[in-house]
Design a protein around this motif. Structure first.
Motif, short mmCIF file in Angstrom:
data_model
loop_
_atom_site.label_atom_id
_atom_site.label_comp_id
_atom_site.label_asym_id
_atom_site.label_seq_id
_atom_site.Cartn_x
_atom_site.Cartn_y
_atom_site.Cartn_z
N ILE A 108 -3.65 0.61 10.38
CA ILE A 108 -3.60 -0.65 9.62
C ILE A 108 -2.18 -1.18 9.50
N ASN A 109 -1.24 -0.48 10.17
CA ASN A 109 0.16 -0.94 10.24
C ASN A 109 0.81 -1.02 8.86
N ARG A 110 0.55 0.00 8.06
CA ARG A 110 1.15 0.11 6.74
C ARG A 110 2.00 1.37 6.66
N TRP A 134 -9.25 -0.37 1.96
CA TRP A 134 -10.52 -0.84 2.55
C TRP A 134 -10.36 -2.23 3.16
N VAL A 135 -9.73 -3.12 2.40
CA VAL A 135 -9.54 -4.50 2.90
C VAL A 135 -8.64 -4.50 4.13
N GLU A 136 -7.56 -3.72 4.08
CA GLU A 136 -6.63 -3.67 5.21
C GLU A 136 -7.33 -3.10 6.45
N THR A 137 -8.25 -2.17 6.26
CA THR A 137 -8.95 -1.56 7.39
C THR A 137 -9.81 -2.58 8.12
N ILE A 138 -10.63 -3.32 7.40
CA ILE A 138 -11.51 -4.29 8.09
C ILE A 138 -10.71 -5.45 8.68
N ARG A 139 -9.59 -5.81 8.03
CA ARG A 139 -8.76 -6.88 8.59
C ARG A 139 -8.08 -6.46 9.89
N ILE A 183 -2.82 9.60 7.22
CA ILE A 183 -1.58 9.22 7.91
C ILE A 183 -1.90 8.38 9.15
N VAL A 184 -2.90 8.82 9.92
CA VAL A 184 -3.31 8.07 11.11
C VAL A 184 -3.84 6.69 10.72
N LEU A 185 -4.60 6.64 9.61
CA LEU A 185 -5.15 5.36 9.16
C LEU A 185 -4.03 4.39 8.80
N MET A 186 -2.96 4.88 8.19
CA MET A 186 -1.83 4.01 7.87
C MET A 186 -1.20 3.44 9.14
#
Length: 514
Positions: A49-51, A73-78, A43-46
């Motif tokens: 990454i603003n999703r 994974w892609v959204e995290t590094i971006r 939930i925190v990760l979302m």
């Protein structure tokens, strides 16, 4: 995998996630410990990454999560400025472990309000395709699956070349047990013809709530319980053991439900002593032998008129035809047909049928009675009854079994057992094409955990024997599988409705532009 093994596996994944991302959590203004709490860390990760938070649900749906992980994974590094195509490829090809490198080796800064719109046309195209595949996989796996009729076992009700939609939710969608598999394919990858899944790890059997129970005479799609073929319809000597959800799919009619006593007399099913009455759209078929006095019989014309499939030709111009009883009566009036005889296996003539006990003298047309096991019910277990239930006990309900000196022992017990209680329901599946159907008469019961779904709709039908436009069975397009009376095609009303909607949208856009 057992539940304990899965909990341990999930715990290891949480530790891996924590080790690979905790610094990134901190750089995003969160606490390091938030990266290790299961579910909460997602939930925190979302938020990072603003999703949307509902993406977390997709991460826990088997098969769907395989498609979601690379996107996350892609959204995290971006979110930390790693926007190049090279970065995206590295994080996907490394199965997410590139994030470890970014976490420990790169001095990155968190971009709080980054644009979520793809920077290139290619990126936008890839994003659209990815979520289209996710949506289609979700529908295919848990709601509705397309299916093709490959054999004639349900001829008359379902024809070879029928394309069906099979409902997963009527009997409760079965959660995929094979967690690592290609989406929207079964056991084999197209073109390359290789296995589409990994056997490990496996989820325990789970099923979503059902809307209805399997009823007498329902047509059911199920995983073929005794499937060991490497590829369906491909002759090979190699046999393999498949996970339940990757066994070949069969479609048959359920003629026996849990608790029934089933018997076959001269090809007709009797349930608890009463003859089974099929729906009016179903018609049983049997092999009939013709006596034509040596005259030729036009099988081609019979096929086009009665959907007859030639069973073989005998000497003197005689044929074996696969017919419904009503059609046999009509054909018997053909002047070239001297007689038409149903080829039934007589009672007492043993054939290679379930449970493969020759002393029973059972065959495909005279069989039983057998008891259809019901969950929670107990039966006597002895040397005489063991052949009926051994496959259930060992293969389907995962017990160990040994027989010593006429005594039966289960799960390493020192004491013999004389009863057995079933852990799930079982069903008896048969084809309406009685003499051209590989069904429960030959391999026994179908466990409930092998049930896939209920065919509900024929959206297309292809007749390989037709010519030109006649190859399409227009009268079968957009018809229901169930119901009574003659099936009604809703294809042309559907086309008409689509044209009306298209015209309305065209008119509205033109008016708006004006």
């Amino acid at each position: 995998m057992t539940l304990t093994q899965w909990l341990l596996f999930i715990l290891i994944l949480q530790v891996v996630h924590f080790l690979g991302t905790w610094k990134l959590y901190v750089k995003a203004g969160r606490k390091a410990w938030e990266a290790i709490i299961p579910v909460y860390n997602a939930i925190v990760l979302m938020q990072i990454i603003n999703r949307p938070k509902w993406w977390v649900i997709l991460l826990f749906i088997p098969i769907i999560n395989l498609l979601m992980f690379p996107i996350v994974w892609v959204e995290t590094i971006r979110s930390f400025g790693k926007n190049t195509t090279k970065d995206s490829f590295l994080v996907v090809l490394s199965l997410g472990f590139y994030i470890f490198y970014v976490n420990y080796m790169e001095d990155v800064a968190y971009i709080k309000d980054r644009s979520l719109k793809p920077r290139t046309a290619t990126g936008e195209w890839v994003s659209s395709i990815a979520f289209a595949v996710i949506a289609a996989t979700l529908v295919h796996t848990y709601f509705m699956q397309p299916y093709t009729i490959p054999t004639s076992s349900l001829e008359k009700s379902l024809l070879i070349g029928d394309f069906l939609f099979v409902s997963k939710f009527h009997y409760g969608a079965r959660v995929p047990m094979t967690t690592v598999a290609a989406p929207m394919v079964h056991d084999t990858l197209p073109i390359v013809k290789t296995k589409s899944y990994l056997k490990f790890p496996q989820l325990p059997y789970m099923r979503l709530p059902a809307l209805q129970k399997i009823k007498q005479n329902d047509i059911v799609v199920f995983s073929w319980p005794v499937d060991t073929v490497e590829q369906f319809f491909k002759k090979t000597n190699r046999k393999i053991r498949k996970p339940i959800d990757k066994k070949s799919n069969y479609v048959k009619r359920c003629v026996g439900i849990p608790g029934d006593s089933l018997e076959i007399r001269d090809g007709y099913v009797y349930i608890n002593g009463k003859k089974n009455v099929l729906p009016d759209r179903a018609r049983l078929q049997f092999f009939y032998e013709t006596d034509t006095d040596g005259k030729a019989l036009s099988v081609k014309s019979l096929k086009s008129r009665y959907h007859v499939r030639e069973g073989g030709r005998l000497q003197d111009g005689n044929y074996i035809l696969n017919l419904a009883d009503e059609d046999a009566q009509l054909i018997s009036k053909n002047p070239t047909v001297k007689s038409l005889t149903k080829r039934l296996s007589p009672k007492g003539e043993a054939e290679d049928v379930f449970p493969n006990v020759s002393s029973l003298d059972w065959n495909r047309d005279n069989f039983g009675p057998v008891y259809i096991p019901e969950e929670g019910k107990t039966v006597a277990l002895n040397i005489a009854s063991l052949p009926f239930y051994k496959q259930i006990i060992v293969e389907y309900e995962k017990n160990t079994l040994r027989v010593e000196n006429g005594q039966i022992y289960l799960n390493g017990s020192a004491e013999p057992v004389d009863t057995y209680t079933f852990k799930q329901n079982y069903y008896w599946m048969m084809g309406d094409n009685r003499h051209n159907s590989e069904d429960s008469r030959y391999w026994g019961y179908v466990p409930y955990d092998h049930v896939v779904g209920k065919p509900v709709f024929i959206w297309f039908s292809w007749n390989s024997d037709g010519q030109g436009l006649d190859k399409v069975r227009w009268e079968r397009l957009f018809t229901t599988v169930g119901g009574s009376g003659k099936a009604i095609s809703f294809f042309f009303p559907f086309v008409g409705l689509m044209l009306v909607l298209y015209g309305f949208n065209w008119f509205r856009k033109r008016k708006k532009a004006a």
